[in-house]
Write an enzyme that holds these catalytic residues in place. Sequence first.
Site, PDB file in Angstrom:
ATOM      1  N   ILE A  32      72.068 -21.763  28.924  1.00  0.00           N
ATOM      2  CA  ILE A  32      71.880 -21.774  27.460  1.00  0.00           C
ATOM      3  C   ILE A  32      70.676 -20.931  27.035  1.00  0.00           C
ATOM      4  O   ILE A  32      70.598 -20.489  25.884  1.00  0.00           O
ATOM      5  CB  ILE A  32      71.742 -23.236  26.967  1.00  0.00           C
ATOM      6  N   ASN A  88      65.854 -24.445  42.230  1.00  0.00           N
ATOM      7  CA  ASN A  88      64.525 -25.005  41.985  1.00  0.00           C
ATOM      8  C   ASN A  88      64.541 -26.476  42.386  1.00  0.00           C
ATOM      9  O   ASN A  88      65.491 -27.193  42.072  1.00  0.00           O
ATOM     10  CB  ASN A  88      64.157 -24.885  40.504  1.00  0.00           C
ATOM     11  N   VAL A  97      66.386 -30.010  35.163  1.00  0.00           N
ATOM     12  CA  VAL A  97      67.615 -30.813  35.134  1.00  0.00           C
ATOM     13  C   VAL A  97      67.849 -31.336  36.542  1.00  0.00           C
ATOM     14  O   VAL A  97      67.978 -30.547  37.501  1.00  0.00           O
ATOM     15  CB  VAL A  97      68.829 -29.983  34.658  1.00  0.00           C
ATOM     16  N   HIS A 101      71.694 -27.464  40.935  1.00  0.00           N
ATOM     17  CA  HIS A 101      72.359 -26.294  40.376  1.00  0.00           C
ATOM     18  C   HIS A 101      71.721 -25.075  40.989  1.00  0.00           C
ATOM     19  O   HIS A 101      70.522 -25.068  41.280  1.00  0.00           O
ATOM     20  CB  HIS A 101      72.192 -26.248  38.847  1.00  0.00           C
ATOM     21  N   HIS A 103      71.010 -20.966  40.251  1.00  0.00           N
ATOM     22  CA  HIS A 103      70.975 -19.935  39.223  1.00  0.00           C
ATOM     23  C   HIS A 103      71.483 -18.643  39.849  1.00  0.00           C
ATOM     24  O   HIS A 103      71.021 -18.255  40.928  1.00  0.00           O
ATOM     25  CB  HIS A 103      69.547 -19.688  38.751  1.00  0.00           C
TER      26      HIS A 103
HETATM   27  P1  5GP Z   1      65.992 -25.703  36.191  1.00  0.00           P
HETATM   28  O1  5GP Z   1      64.749 -25.361  35.453  1.00  0.00           O
HETATM   29  O2  5GP Z   1      66.234 -27.199  36.274  1.00  0.00           O
HETATM   30  O3  5GP Z   1      66.125 -25.034  37.529  1.00  0.00           O
HETATM   31  O4  5GP Z   1      67.169 -25.080  35.357  1.00  0.00           O
HETATM   32  C1  5GP Z   1      67.819 -25.757  34.322  1.00  0.00           C
HETATM   33  C2  5GP Z   1      68.521 -24.706  33.508  1.00  0.00           C
HETATM   34  O5  5GP Z   1      69.470 -25.370  32.696  1.00  0.00           O
HETATM   35  C3  5GP Z   1      67.592 -23.940  32.565  1.00  0.00           C
HETATM   36  O6  5GP Z   1      67.665 -22.552  32.876  1.00  0.00           O
HETATM   37  C4  5GP Z   1      68.125 -24.269  31.172  1.00  0.00           C
HETATM   38  O7  5GP Z   1      68.099 -23.157  30.301  1.00  0.00           O
HETATM   39  C5  5GP Z   1      69.540 -24.733  31.458  1.00  0.00           C
HETATM   40  N1  5GP Z   1      70.051 -25.728  30.520  1.00  0.00           N
HETATM   41  C6  5GP Z   1      69.409 -26.850  30.102  1.00  0.00           C
HETATM   42  N2  5GP Z   1      70.193 -27.559  29.280  1.00  0.00           N
HETATM   43  C7  5GP Z   1      71.356 -26.868  29.168  1.00  0.00           C
HETATM   44  C8  5GP Z   1      72.561 -27.105  28.449  1.00  0.00           C
HETATM   45  O8  5GP Z   1      72.731 -28.096  27.724  1.00  0.00           O
HETATM   46  N3  5GP Z   1      73.543 -26.169  28.578  1.00  0.00           N
HETATM   47  C9  5GP Z   1      73.396 -25.065  29.364  1.00  0.00           C
HETATM   48  N4  5GP Z   1      74.429 -24.222  29.412  1.00  0.00           N
HETATM   49  N5  5GP Z   1      72.275 -24.821  30.071  1.00  0.00           N
HETATM   50  C10 5GP Z   1      71.267 -25.708  29.956  1.00  0.00           C
END
Ligand code: 5GP
Length: 114
Positions: A32, A88, A97, A101, A103
């Site tokens: 997003i 991460n 989150v 996941h 990236h």
């Molecule tokens: P992290 O920082 O946990 O490795 O990555 C989480 C990613 O999830 C971030 O890049 C953030 O932009 C993305 N993200 C968070 N909430 C949402 C959402 O509701 N929808 C989508 N498509 N991405 C999200």
Amino acid sequence: MPEDCIFCKILAGEIPAAKVHETENTLAFEDINPKAPVHVLVIPRKHIPTINDLAREDGALVGEMMLAAREVARLKGVDRSGYRIIFNTNREAGQEVFHIHLHVLGGHPLGPMG
Ligand code: 5GP
Ligand code: ZN
């Protein structure tokens, strides 16, 4: 399914997401808040909070996530130019989150890591 997990809600269709690719065990969708021209997240349908929580039996699932990432790179046209795959884990790495996941980042020069 944990009530407060954004990615479980995406899997359940309760929050919309722009899907890029899906398999029986994985889903890929556009981040997003993209940090690169191509920024896609690949998640397992199984809720696992962090890489630290992986069980030995999850090895094949993580392999499927990598194969899904390869397919995403191909679909997005960065398989030849180059892309980066990142997991991460916990706060200092920037995990926000807590549903694992990866990236898939690409589409411009990414620079050094760190
Ligand atoms: P992290 O920082 O946990 O490795 O990555 C989480 C990613 O999830 C971030 O890049 C953030 O932009 C993305 N993200 C968070 N909430 C949402 C959402 O509701 N929808 C989508 N498509 N991405 C999200
Ligand atoms: Zn979840």
